[in-house]
Scaffold this active site. Sequence first.
Site, short mmCIF file in Angstrom:
data_model
loop_
_atom_site.label_atom_id
_atom_site.label_comp_id
_atom_site.label_asym_id
_atom_site.label_seq_id
_atom_site.Cartn_x
_atom_site.Cartn_y
_atom_site.Cartn_z
N TRP A 53 0.81 -1.21 0.00
CA TRP A 53 0.00 0.00 0.00
C TRP A 53 0.85 1.26 0.00
O TRP A 53 0.35 2.33 -0.34
CB TRP A 53 -0.92 0.01 1.22
CG TRP A 53 -0.21 0.23 2.53
CD1 TRP A 53 0.80 -0.51 3.05
CD2 TRP A 53 -0.46 1.27 3.47
NE1 TRP A 53 1.19 -0.02 4.26
CE2 TRP A 53 0.43 1.08 4.56
CE3 TRP A 53 -1.36 2.34 3.52
CZ2 TRP A 53 0.45 1.93 5.67
CZ3 TRP A 53 -1.33 3.17 4.64
CH2 TRP A 53 -0.44 2.96 5.69
N ASP A 54 2.11 1.16 0.38
CA ASP A 54 2.92 2.38 0.47
C ASP A 54 3.13 2.98 -0.92
O ASP A 54 3.43 4.16 -1.04
CB ASP A 54 4.25 2.16 1.19
CG ASP A 54 4.83 0.79 1.02
OD1 ASP A 54 4.07 -0.19 0.95
OD2 ASP A 54 6.06 0.68 0.97
N GLU A 68 0.61 -2.51 12.35
CA GLU A 68 0.69 -3.97 12.30
C GLU A 68 0.95 -4.58 13.67
O GLU A 68 1.14 -5.78 13.78
CB GLU A 68 1.76 -4.40 11.30
CG GLU A 68 1.36 -4.03 9.88
CD GLU A 68 2.36 -4.48 8.84
OE1 GLU A 68 3.55 -4.66 9.20
OE2 GLU A 68 1.97 -4.64 7.68
N GLN A 95 3.32 1.76 13.92
CA GLN A 95 3.46 2.87 12.99
C GLN A 95 2.18 3.69 13.01
O GLN A 95 1.13 3.18 13.35
CB GLN A 95 3.68 2.32 11.58
CG GLN A 95 2.50 1.51 11.08
CD GLN A 95 2.91 0.54 9.99
OE1 GLN A 95 3.14 -0.62 10.26
NE2 GLN A 95 3.01 1.03 8.77
#
Lengths: 787, 787
Positions: free
Chosen positions: B361-362, B488, B593
């Site tokens: 997704w980054d 995560e 994160q």
Amino acid sequence: MIEHPAFPVDQWCLRELELHDDLLAQTESLFALSNGHIGWRANLDEGEPHALPGSYLNGVHEIRPLPYAEAGYGYPESGETVINVTNGKVIRLLVDDEPLDLRYGTTVSHERVLDFRAGVLRRALHWVSPAGQAVKVTSTRMVSFTQRSIAAVCYEVEAMGGPTRIVVQSELIANEELPRQNSDPRSAAVMKHPLNAMTHSHQGTRVNMVHRVAHSGLGVAAAMEHMVVSPEGITPVAESSPHLGRVTLATVLRPGQRLRLIKFVAYGWSSRRSVPALRDQVDAALTAAALTGWEGLLDEQRAFLDNFWRDADVEFDGDAEVQQAVRFGLFHVLQAGARGERRAIPAKGLTGPGYDGHAFWDSEMYVLPVLTYTLPDAVAHALCWRHDTLPLALERAEQLGLRGAAFPWRTITGAECSGYWPAGTAAFHLNAAIAAAVTRYVSATGDEDFAEKAGIDLLVQTARLWRSLGHHDNEGAFRIDGVTGPDEYSALADNNVYTNLMAKRNLLAAYEYVHRFPRRAQELAVGDEEAASWRDAALAVVVPYDDKLGVHSQAEGFTNHQEWNFSATPRENYPLMLHYPYFDIYRKQVVKQADLVMAIMQCAEEFTDEQKARDFVYYERITVRDSSLSSCVQAVVAADVGQLDLANDYLAEAALMDLADLEHNTADGMHIASLAGGWIALVAGFGGMRHNGDTVSFAPRLPPGSSRLTFSVRLASGRLRVIVHPGKARYQFQGSDHIRFLHYGQPVTVNSGQDVEMSTPALPARARATQPPGRDPRSRRGDAWKD
Amino acid sequence: MIEHPAFPVDQWCLRELELHDDLLAQTESLFALSNGHIGWRANLDEGEPHALPGSYLNGVHEIRPLPYAEAGYGYPESGETVINVTNGKVIRLLVDDEPLDLRYGTTVSHERVLDFRAGVLRRALHWVSPAGQAVKVTSTRMVSFTQRSIAAVCYEVEAMGGPTRIVVQSELIANEELPRQNSDPRSAAVMKHPLNAMTHSHQGTRVNMVHRVAHSGLGVAAAMEHMVVSPEGITPVAESSPHLGRVTLATVLRPGQRLRLIKFVAYGWSSRRSVPALRDQVDAALTAAALTGWEGLLDEQRAFLDNFWRDADVEFDGDAEVQQAVRFGLFHVLQAGARGERRAIPAKGLTGPGYDGHAFWDSEMYVLPVLTYTLPDAVAHALCWRHDTLPLALERAEQLGLRGAAFPWRTITGAECSGYWPAGTAAFHLNAAIAAAVTRYVSATGDEDFAEKAGIDLLVQTARLWRSLGHHDNEGAFRIDGVTGPDEYSALADNNVYTNLMAKRNLLAAYEYVHRFPRRAQELAVGDEEAASWRDAALAVVVPYDDKLGVHSQAEGFTNHQEWNFSATPRENYPLMLHYPYFDIYRKQVVKQADLVMAIMQCAEEFTDEQKARDFVYYERITVRDSSLSSCVQAVVAADVGQLDLANDYLAEAALMDLADLEHNTADGMHIASLAGGWIALVAGFGGMRHNGDTVSFAPRLPPGSSRLTFSVRLASGRLRVIVHPGKARYQFQGSDHIRFLHYGQPVTVNSGQDVEMSTPALPARARATQPPGRDPRSRRGDAWKD
């Protein structure tokens, strides 16, 4: 399958009148023999045809790597798998020029009987070879309850037509070829050639073979000895090689003449003893068995079983099929647990390779409750096995960043073998199951020695686990977050009701034991502060309740989840786990197996009657019973809330799990916990028995159609017999003094030799709870009441 | 590492003054060249010493089975892994009797320079052989932005001492031996010998080799051509074999004489084209490159980069190191995305095998935002790649029991390659990231053609996914249960704020697009009911808020969880995932994160200023930044809530992720998203830029110590330049007409060619948020301000 005409109902036997190829795998499991140490699947004497050859020794396993697509900290790197050890069952027969093989020639008749009172598997066969030569073969096979290392076969051949040339080969076969197993993730991994030959020898009619399991390094010895009765003189020839031992007899039988071969097989294994020591151990066991003799072994077996049935038998008038199934189940529970002796009781007993031969929480929550009240010594052994594995459990807890002991979700030796942590490591409730088994056993038997020497260790270390697993929130409530309860269709939930209530019991029991055994508490470094913190956490534990719906939420947030779309789920898509991804199953309201309902059964005191009734109806609607562990629990709670008809249907499902092959995997081995569940459904369901702390209570109630239920439980150094009739119950006690219990909440004392009759109240009528479409249990009403 | 004296700060270059063995792996990544199609790690010309040889082609991968200890429905059975293709970098040199090898002899000087404006890697080496013969070698290497299939090297040797016998071997090597990778689960699996030889040939100074990847079946062609300038006549000798192509030159150089070799390398690959077609394709590319010539390629490269920097450059006065790092980062973002052309942009670009070469997704949330405003054509290509993979995503959604499209968590071709679903499949927010990238790109560029032909498909199919993934509860709120957000260290949570708010945007955008393109909506069978149901679900989405604490709960129940014991966590135990089990991490308040903080950045309009400030402080305290994706987001929100000093520290961390090797795995490849994050931290952080729907806004504010920030963004068919000084900001627009945006909430219009100055408000002083012990970002205040 039980409805197959080849399986007539019989109260004390499982009887099969014809052999059916398509049922071979299941019957190999159903007719399996075991004493908890040795397990022999019911493969035919002549070895073939077979579905899955199986000879097992409790604890003998191979090690295999556990692979992961993406590795993670703390994942077990290797797993343990039960292996098929040296097969001592095989007796091959050559009739003139042709091997006896039921795939050829003509089978005139073939009958097998598993006798629950004699503890033997009998077989009678009338076969005509392709060349037209007729023989009768009878065999009686046993795995001895009294001589733990011994199995034996009495094999007889009779010539029927003209003179017949007969060759009998009695074998020991190592590393048998096994068929590929199916790909159901729940089925066992197959191991090829696990046995490395260490030594072999033969002398007279005796053969001895010792192997070592390739990676686990376990030594496995097998030996056989023979006695021959023959009309003519006969000279048996023995031979041995690394993976085959064989004794051969040859003779000519005239019509009506019989050759009789008695085969004793001895097994031994060890992780420590040397090859010569193992070799000698099995030879010695053979010598002892030969000394007892075949008839002697039969007598011992029957005496052992007479004793067992006296304490354990349950009579349930009104449904002959269930009556048979419950006895069959008890027989298999006995076979699984009788002589495990500081080894695990695997989920499949020693009847097949399913679940890799692992033991799970169902040992403590389903099997041990039955054995506690029927064969308590076996429970002490099973719990001593857990105690023996404490060092591994302490180590695992430390690896997980927890205090105390974290017992493995699935294991043979005590090492965690679960390769999927959300439904493995996270299912911490197993630890509370062990604690519950300890307190139940000690309260039932008064075995203070066990309590002090082993029980307290298990309670303290599991209490420590719970205390470190949970935490107090900013309102002072004790929360246990991110764990998986019994329902494997939810995972990693916060404050699972069952888990929290069982943890509460665990913490309180540990608190009690450290005060009962202060010296041991000191040895375990349990200070007053620590003990008090267990009690305080227990009393503050969170129990989620949905005020709007007026039901308990299985775990926090559960009742907010979307309901599974049952109407869009075709019947062939059950079990759901094989047809839908976990992610979807976990996030919806769908219950694999009793979870909140299990909490109601186990921790009845935490629920009002009204709550039980509402909760039961709510969870029935979303419970699919994709686990064999569910129906007996649902039977118990259905009875508790007065849904006796439904309870009866669940009872039948639990008891018939394997006889009717309801989960389609009886081929892999028996569902020992579900079979135990037949007894539980009768005793805790219709008997209404509960045992919390030192309080035993009963609330007997019979389902429509049943006129009588009797069962016995060993309690208070004696045996309490309960006879339930419509509207009344009689309690008889035989023991050293007296017994106290509750009957529908009312205290009752029965002195030894006394017989007390109590009336039972009428139960309120309630609408039958509904299940997801197509997932209701089969109605027993539809069946003929066969008595 | 950037603080190593061998790496002096330089505004437009990355410069290394000496070669250090222990930095070899990192520098191979840092100095890597790529155009988004071809990637060459900065292995030395002579091949050795090396840490990890790497030549990659975007999309060229091998397939490997994904193993599971316990299988589950819907788990991907095979994974894709980037492979090391034919190495065309190697130019070996023999100096008299000795190969040039820096492990032997004496390295008098060795300098490498990655030039961000020239787009080349230069190397200058002065080496004395063990026998005492001195040579100077210079090489200039490029991977062409303008000729996508071409890489080239200009290699020169000069004799320094007496006459020197020189042999140069220029090679193509297939199936190079690779070192074993470490066991960090995030590192790539190594594939051995993936290339099967199909054909090879040589003629003159040209060599051509075609291979097929063993299991994926992809065809890969590589060819090389040479031009030689030599003081003496020289006859190159070419040869080829299945896995080696070689052109050899031999001469004697007198002192001061130079041999110059220009090597053109062409690559091509296809899943469909035949071997002869691939062979011809690379030969043709070589011919075109030779026609352009070395100088021509250099000129094209510089022109391409001049163009890029004009639109993309950011100037940040006050921190020379960060200034360099941001340009370095932009250069790598460009290299990763420039010429991908309907292929994924992998997390590591084409700089190393980390994460198996997968895109996540980054790409959409970090890399494409930068490219949208600097090189928008690359964004269209990247989104067309997603569009190309729609059939696979539709299929995956169906497998998961969902409607619409479920894009893969990690992939090369579009097939799901995640072997751990709780942090893979369950991270559905990826789909909203794709939708956001579509609307951002279309709004920034006005590319209605893309919107209508591809964008609407992506929006509709992701909206369908969300609508089927969520459900309305009994209060009418729209819930999305059991999913994993960006953090995560939590998994399978209900109503993750970030996920829900991004899903809301996704649903509303789809609603808008189907009304904007009614003909396409009809083709996609979107009826009015369906579209309205998207809008209604979006407006009813649940956003958990903890009233007692006065902060948003990252997901339902999160703020009730136990806080991670940070004080008992030693520094060497980060990243936590390598030292603690997931079960423990998931159930506690610890954030890997930015997650809730990411929601604040992306969906700023959903939060009040007061909420932002409180939420930021709350989550800062428990965020450990074990992901390189975190610091830039924390920089942006820190700036938003006025913590400019902290924002500055996070900016530096994001920008220096690889130059300082902060995650200790730069060896496996660059963290392209974090490097993009340097730009994001400056533009969205200190520039305060937000882009929601068609509204662009700025809120410029400089950190202490900085006197000026300038950046440009391509918007409204033009380029808006923003120049920020303490207390004021100037906006300059070059475009067809004018641009409208908000400056601190106030509407501003700037006509093309105009220059508007606005004052910026003083920000309220707030105490610096604190992080878990030892997890605070390094303070930039401690460093010298190097300008």
